[in-house]
Design an enzyme around this catalytic site. Structure first.
Site, PDB file in Angstrom:
ATOM      1  CB  CYS A 106      82.184  20.058  51.760  1.00 21.43           C
ATOM      2  SG  CYS A 106      81.253  21.541  52.079  1.00 21.43           S
TER       3      CYS A 106
ATOM      4  NE  ARG B 274      82.832  14.644  54.251  1.00 20.64           N
ATOM      5  CZ  ARG B 274      83.200  14.502  55.527  1.00 20.64           C
ATOM      6  NH1 ARG B 274      83.077  13.334  56.108  1.00 20.64           N
ATOM      7  NH2 ARG B 274      83.661  15.519  56.212  1.00 20.64           N
TER       8      ARG B 274
ATOM      9  CG  ASN C 235      84.414  20.162  55.000  1.00 15.85           C
ATOM     10  OD1 ASN C 235      83.404  20.820  55.202  1.00 15.85           O
ATOM     11  ND2 ASN C 235      84.730  19.091  55.700  1.00 15.85           N
ATOM     12  N   GLY C 236      84.558  23.543  55.423  1.00 17.39           N
ATOM     13  CA  GLY C 236      84.703  24.234  56.708  1.00 17.39           C
ATOM     14  C   GLY C 236      84.404  25.711  56.561  1.00 17.39           C
TER      15      GLY C 236
ATOM     16  CD  GLU D 127      66.534   8.906  66.342  1.00 14.85           C
ATOM     17  OE1 GLU D 127      66.970  10.013  66.681  1.00 14.85           O
ATOM     18  OE2 GLU D 127      66.845   8.356  65.274  1.00 14.85           O
TER      19      GLU D 127
ATOM     20  CE  LYS E   3      66.683   9.078  61.857  1.00 17.76           C
ATOM     21  NZ  LYS E   3      67.399   9.577  62.966  1.00 17.76           N
TER      22      LYS E   3
ATOM     23  CD  GLU F 150      67.200  13.073  60.373  1.00 14.61           C
ATOM     24  OE1 GLU F 150      68.162  13.784  60.101  1.00 14.61           O
ATOM     25  OE2 GLU F 150      67.283  12.102  61.134  1.00 14.61           O
TER      26      GLU F 150
ATOM     27  CG  HIS G 130      53.318  20.375  82.658  1.00 22.35           C
ATOM     28  ND1 HIS G 130      52.927  20.868  83.881  1.00 22.35           N
ATOM     29  CD2 HIS G 130      53.452  19.035  82.817  1.00 22.35           C
ATOM     30  CE1 HIS G 130      52.874  19.882  84.752  1.00 22.35           C
ATOM     31  NE2 HIS G 130      53.181  18.745  84.146  1.00 22.35           N
TER      32      HIS G 130
ATOM     33  CE  LYS H 180      75.306   9.068  58.499  1.00 23.68           C
ATOM     34  NZ  LYS H 180      74.006   8.582  59.040  1.00 23.68           N
TER      35      LYS H 180
END
Ligand code: AGP
Length: 608
Positions: free
Chosen positions: A2, A27, A100-101, A480, A484, A487, A503, A603
């Protein structure tokens, strides 16, 4: 997770707060709110579900909130749905508070307060702290004593800011394992999660430490440590006209940041090597010769950068290297050995799990190294050695330029390790630096893949599942690429080692499934080609990301080949990163998702 902003001494307090929220929106953006203390000291609050723009609209509709001080918050929901009633600031009597938290003992505290007759209107843990502060103000003549008493009762990781009608012009702050700093200007005072939220006149930053409380007034800051003693903290010049971060000619921050890569990767490489004489010149001393093992610990994209680097550290330097996801590492009771060193990779330098992992390693006596894009972050302040990436502010939640800057710094570190450990002579070092130094130019050329990717992206946008395959240092690139894509486009995507298909994952292949294969003409090309044949035989639609020679060899094997410029073994992952970033970005654009602020994400994950 936040964003928090506090201000005092500003006649335009509301606009400073809202602008600060805009800069912190990366954030978290489930809801936002402000509280301003009016000229009569009365607190007026406005909150809105959704983004800061929704809050601005509501403020405009009511003619704004006049006052000299206040607090503001943009939320990423942890406790309580992303609805207005759970938005911050929370009110309790004469107090307004943002958080925040996570307050781990909020249940017990809430029960105690309810027994005293206090009524709660939200499902959040944060509201409990507002009531605690309102109650404490009746028990302490000095408002900082009241604030300190509240903070001492809290368990968990949190950053807090509050105002009270009993203390006009003062903003209260506290931090414990979540970022918060104070700042002062001429007759002004600020509190923020991140310096980039601050206006130009915030000339002096004050870096709070875990456990600190602070009371900021107009031009004053009273900091107390965890024991309640007055404390002097590290100061630095304020952000000034802090990179008025905007999109420029681009549609999204992510697009802009993809295109900034040649420049910022070049800048990062130049901070690690002497391009002229082809020698490594690290920004901080790292003794790789003394290491028996290197433990790399990170989350998400940063962890994938570490996974690429493992191939380099082991093959160039013969340095045994392990890579751990931070949230697993910190709880698996790692078996440390003499000569272990730990490298933490984090764009924000505030991610909770790598920070706790760093503390674990430090307590065990390991040398701790932080590779971070945020110079004044908690991680940078706690690690023994700090190594920068010079990507500049990365606003898009999906990491792009920070990732390739991490790769470029890690490649330079691997070369330095190879030289220090006697595995690379001057000639080999020179050659490796030449390979790496070509990356910015080659990444710039790779940006022209956009045309080819755009057509592919329209197709991918209709997919339900996409697989990414790679081998060796391109296996983490496959991970990655999948991250990308998933998300920002919300399409389910998986990355696998190409050799792993048989496999189990090959069961996913049926007619039309898109498989993106990272296939440079390298020593493993033939094996990668056989993986392509295996999936094609089962109906997959293969998209190859290949250099020129591999593209020719694959011309009858892939439905589409994105031809990347020829690159050496160090530059190849950076060049192919551009391809997978463009694939994700353009697919998301076609899907119409919120590219810069995808649903459910933030973020910087500053809570577990
Ligand atoms: C990257 O695209 C993701 N948004 C995420 O995985 C990110 O890399 C991760 O949260 C780590 O963040 P950090 O580098 O700031 O520690």
């Amino acid at each position: 997770m936040c964003g928090i902003v506090g201000v005092t001494g500003r006649a335009d307090a509301q606009s400073v707060l809202v602008e600060g929220l805009r800069r912190l929106e990366y954030r978290g953006y489930d809801s936002a709110g402000v509280c301003v203390a009016g000229p009569d000291g009365a607190l007026a609050t406005e909150r809105a579900a959704g983004k800061v723009a929704a809050l601005s609209d509501k403020l405009g509709a009511r003619g704004g909130l006049a006052g000299l001080s206040g607090i503001a918050h943009t939320r990423w929901a942890t406790h309580g749905a992303a609805e207005e009633r759970n938005a911050h600031p929370h009110r309790a009597g004469r107090v307004a508070l943002v958080h925040n938290g996570i307050i781990e003992n909020h249940g017990a505290l809430k029960a105690e307060l309810m027994a005293e007759g206090r009524v709660f209107v939200s499902d959040t843990d944060s509201e409990v702290v507002a009531h605690l502060f309102d109650a404490a103000l009746d028990q302490h003549a000095d408002p900082h004593d009241a604030w300190r008493a509240v903070i001492d009762r809290l368990k968990g990781a949190f950053a807090l800011a509050a105002v009270s009608e009993t203390a006009p012009g003062l903003v209260f702050g506290a931090r414990k394992a979540a970022p918060l700093l104070a700042a002062l200007g001429p007759g002004t005072g600020y509190i923020a999660s991140d310096a980039m939220a601050l206006p130009e006149d915030a000339a002096t930053l004050i870096y709070l430490e875990d456990g600190d409380t602070v009371v900021v007034g107009a031009g004053s800051a009273d900091v107390r440590d965890a024991q309640g003693r007055p404390a002097q903290r590290k100061q630095a010049a304020g952000p000034g006209v802090f990179g008025r971060v905007d999109k420029g000619p681009f549609r999204h921050f992510m697009e802009k940041e993809i295109h900034e890569q040649p420049e910022v990767v070049g800048r990062t490489i130049a901070a690690y090597v002497h391009l002229a004489d082809g020698a490594v010149n690290l920004p901080a001393k790292v003794d790789f010769a003394a290491m028996n093992r290197l433990l790399i610990v990170a989350c998400g994209t940063a962890a994938y950068a570490g996974m690429v680097a493992r191939y380099w550290f082991e093959s160039l330097a013969g340095l045994p290297t392990e890579v751990d996801i931070a949230s697993e590492f910190r709880y698996r009771d790692p078996a440390f050995s003499p000569g272990d060193a730990a490298l933490f990779i984090s764009q924000s330098g505030e991610t909770a799990d790598p920070l706790e992992a760093l503390r674990l390693c430090k307590a065990a006596g390991l040398v701790t190294i932080a590779l971070t894009n945020t110079a004044h972050s908690t991680m940078a302040r706690e690690a023994d050695i700090v190594l920068p990436t010079l990507a500049g502010p990365e606003i898009g939640v999906a990491s792009t330029k920070a990732f390739t800057c991490q790769l470029s710094a890690l490649a330079a570190l691997a070369i330095a390790a190879g030289a220090q450990r006697g595995r690379m002579d001057a000639q080999a070092v020179k050659g490796a630096i030449a390979d790496l130094s070509a990356a910015p130019r080659l990444m710039g050329e790779a940006l022209s893949l956009r045309q080819g990717v755009d057509a592919l992206a329209l197709d991918l946008a209709r997919s339900d599942i996409v697989l990414f395959l790679g081998r060796n240092s391109l296996f983490p690139l496959a991970l990655e690429g999948a991250l990308k894509l998933k998300e920002i486009s919300y399409i389910h995507a998986e990355g696998y080692p190409a050799g792993e298909l048989k496999h189990g994952p090959i069961a996913l292949i049926e007619e039309g499934v898109a498989v993106i294969v990272l296939a440079p003409m390298d020593a493993l090309f033939d094996k990668t080609r056989s993986s392509i044949e295996q999936v094609r035989a089962r109906g997959a639609r293969v998209i190859a990301v290949a250099d020129a020679a591999a593209a020719v060899a694959l011309e009858d094997q892939s439905a589409l080949t994105l031809v990347t410029p020829d690159a050496g073994r160090l530059a190849t992952p950076l060049v192919m990163a551009v391809a997978v970033q463009l694939i994700a970005y353009l697919t998301a654009v076609h899907k119409g998702t919120d590219v810069d602020q995808p649903r459910n994400l933030a973020k910087s994950v500053t809570v577990e």
